[in-house]
Design a protein around this motif. Structure first.
Motif, PDB file in Angstrom:
ATOM      1  N   LEU A  18       1.005  -1.122   0.034  1.00 21.47           N
ATOM      2  CA  LEU A  18      -0.075   0.124   0.134  1.00 21.47           C
ATOM      3  C   LEU A  18       0.915   1.407   0.176  1.00 21.47           C
ATOM      4  N   GLN A  19       1.917   1.202   0.642  1.00 23.08           N
ATOM      5  CA  GLN A  19       2.783   2.222   0.955  1.00 23.08           C
ATOM      6  C   GLN A  19       3.727   2.514  -0.574  1.00 23.08           C
ATOM      7  N   ARG A  20       3.846   1.570  -1.477  1.00 22.80           N
ATOM      8  CA  ARG A  20       4.601   1.255  -2.492  1.00 22.80           C
ATOM      9  C   ARG A  20       3.575   2.160  -3.587  1.00 22.80           C
ATOM     10  N   LEU A  21       2.302   1.585  -3.634  1.00 21.24           N
ATOM     11  CA  LEU A  21       1.241   2.250  -4.346  1.00 21.24           C
ATOM     12  C   LEU A  21       1.058   3.732  -4.123  1.00 21.24           C
ATOM     13  N   GLU A  22       1.255   4.191  -2.890  1.00 19.45           N
ATOM     14  CA  GLU A  22       0.737   5.462  -2.477  1.00 19.45           C
ATOM     15  C   GLU A  22       1.985   6.335  -2.977  1.00 19.45           C
ATOM     16  N   GLY A  23       3.397   5.562  -2.914  1.00 19.06           N
ATOM     17  CA  GLY A  23       4.398   6.334  -3.491  1.00 19.06           C
ATOM     18  C   GLY A  23       4.360   6.359  -5.085  1.00 19.06           C
ATOM     19  N   GLY A  24       3.891   5.711  -5.733  1.00 21.74           N
ATOM     20  CA  GLY A  24       3.451   5.781  -7.205  1.00 21.74           C
ATOM     21  C   GLY A  24       2.177   6.707  -7.531  1.00 21.74           C
ATOM     22  N   VAL A  25       1.407   7.182  -6.662  1.00 18.69           N
ATOM     23  CA  VAL A  25       0.519   8.059  -6.714  1.00 18.69           C
ATOM     24  C   VAL A  25       0.904   9.218  -6.546  1.00 18.69           C
ATOM     25  N   LEU A  26       2.056   9.394  -5.742  1.00 17.50           N
ATOM     26  CA  LEU A  26       2.632  10.741  -5.121  1.00 17.50           C
ATOM     27  C   LEU A  26       3.546  11.129  -6.407  1.00 17.50           C
ATOM     28  N   LEU A  27       4.345  10.400  -6.931  1.00 18.99           N
ATOM     29  CA  LEU A  27       4.982  10.595  -8.065  1.00 18.99           C
ATOM     30  C   LEU A  27       4.075  11.023  -9.291  1.00 18.99           C
ATOM     31  N   ALA A  28       3.131  10.373  -9.432  1.00 16.78           N
ATOM     32  CA  ALA A  28       2.352  10.741 -10.750  1.00 16.78           C
ATOM     33  C   ALA A  28       1.574  12.006 -10.362  1.00 16.78           C
ATOM     34  N   LEU A  29       1.079  12.560  -9.211  1.00 14.65           N
ATOM     35  CA  LEU A  29       0.474  13.652  -8.850  1.00 14.65           C
ATOM     36  C   LEU A  29       1.457  14.745  -8.956  1.00 14.65           C
ATOM     37  N   SER A  30       2.560  14.457  -8.488  1.00  7.07           N
ATOM     38  CA  SER A  30       3.870  15.588  -8.709  1.00  7.07           C
ATOM     39  C   SER A  30       4.203  15.913  -9.911  1.00  7.07           C
ATOM     40  N   LEU A  31       4.340  14.963 -10.844  1.00  7.37           N
ATOM     41  CA  LEU A  31       4.594  14.969 -12.367  1.00  7.37           C
ATOM     42  C   LEU A  31       3.352  15.753 -13.118  1.00  7.37           C
ATOM     43  N   LEU A  32       2.193  15.342 -12.768  1.00  7.43           N
ATOM     44  CA  LEU A  32       0.937  16.113 -13.219  1.00  7.43           C
ATOM     45  C   LEU A  32       0.921  17.447 -12.900  1.00  7.43           C
ATOM     46  N   ILE A  33       1.092  17.782 -11.570  1.00 12.23           N
ATOM     47  CA  ILE A  33       1.063  19.351 -11.052  1.00 12.23           C
ATOM     48  C   ILE A  33       2.207  20.148 -11.705  1.00 12.23           C
ATOM     49  N   TYR A  34       3.229  19.256 -11.910  1.00 12.35           N
ATOM     50  CA  TYR A  34       4.420  20.286 -12.390  1.00 12.35           C
ATOM     51  C   TYR A  34       4.161  20.310 -13.774  1.00 12.35           C
ATOM     52  N   TRP A  35       3.508  19.430 -14.534  1.00 12.14           N
ATOM     53  CA  TRP A  35       3.460  19.746 -15.991  1.00 12.14           C
ATOM     54  C   TRP A  35       2.366  20.885 -16.066  1.00 12.14           C
TER      55      TRP A  35
END
Length: 132
Positions: A18-35
């Motif tokens: 679950l924490q690994r999945l959460e990390g993937g969501v954090l990465l995707a969210l940070s990339l999306l907002i950055y973009w």
């Protein structure tokens, strides 16, 4: 006789997954907002590994190393930096915070957890490295 409840452990019953999945969501969210905020991608490439400079604390021993590493690998500092960026209208601060959060996301996705004072390989997600 086997116990079905123990055999069918899904992601929601596995805190590490679950924490690994959460990390993937954090990465995707940070990339999306950055973009969406049109952050400079060269800056992203240059700073994505910068939070690992907190590992330099290990030059003073495992206890200080773990403390420094953990400070740089929790949401605390990038969260404060993001708040400063949003409230103060400082786009550079927000860019750096998003990159930092992306780094934390990658680490969690790959299974790198916060460090325990016993040694670099000991994390809250389990041991890392060759001697797992």
């Amino acid at each position: 006789m086997s116990r079905p409840s123990l055999e069918r452990r899904g992601v929601l019953n596995d805190p590490i997954a679950l924490q690994r999945l959460e990390g993937g969501v954090l990465l995707a969210l940070s990339l999306l907002i950055y973009w969406k905020l049109a952050g400079p991608w060269l800056l992203y490439v240059l700073l994505i590994l910068a939070p690992d400079l907190f590992m330099l604390g290990y030059l003073r021993g495992p206890r200080l190393g773990a403390s420094a590493y953990n400070l740089g690998h929790t949401w605390l500092l990038p969260g404060i930096l993001a708040a400063v960026g949003v409230i103060g209208g400082a786009s550079f601060a927000l860019d750096v915070a998003l990159i930092w959060l992306g780094h934390i996301g990658v680490d969690r996705l790959l299974g790198y957890g916060l460090k325990l004072p016993t040694g670099f390989q000991d994390t809250h997600l389990g041991r890392i490295g060759r001697n797992r």
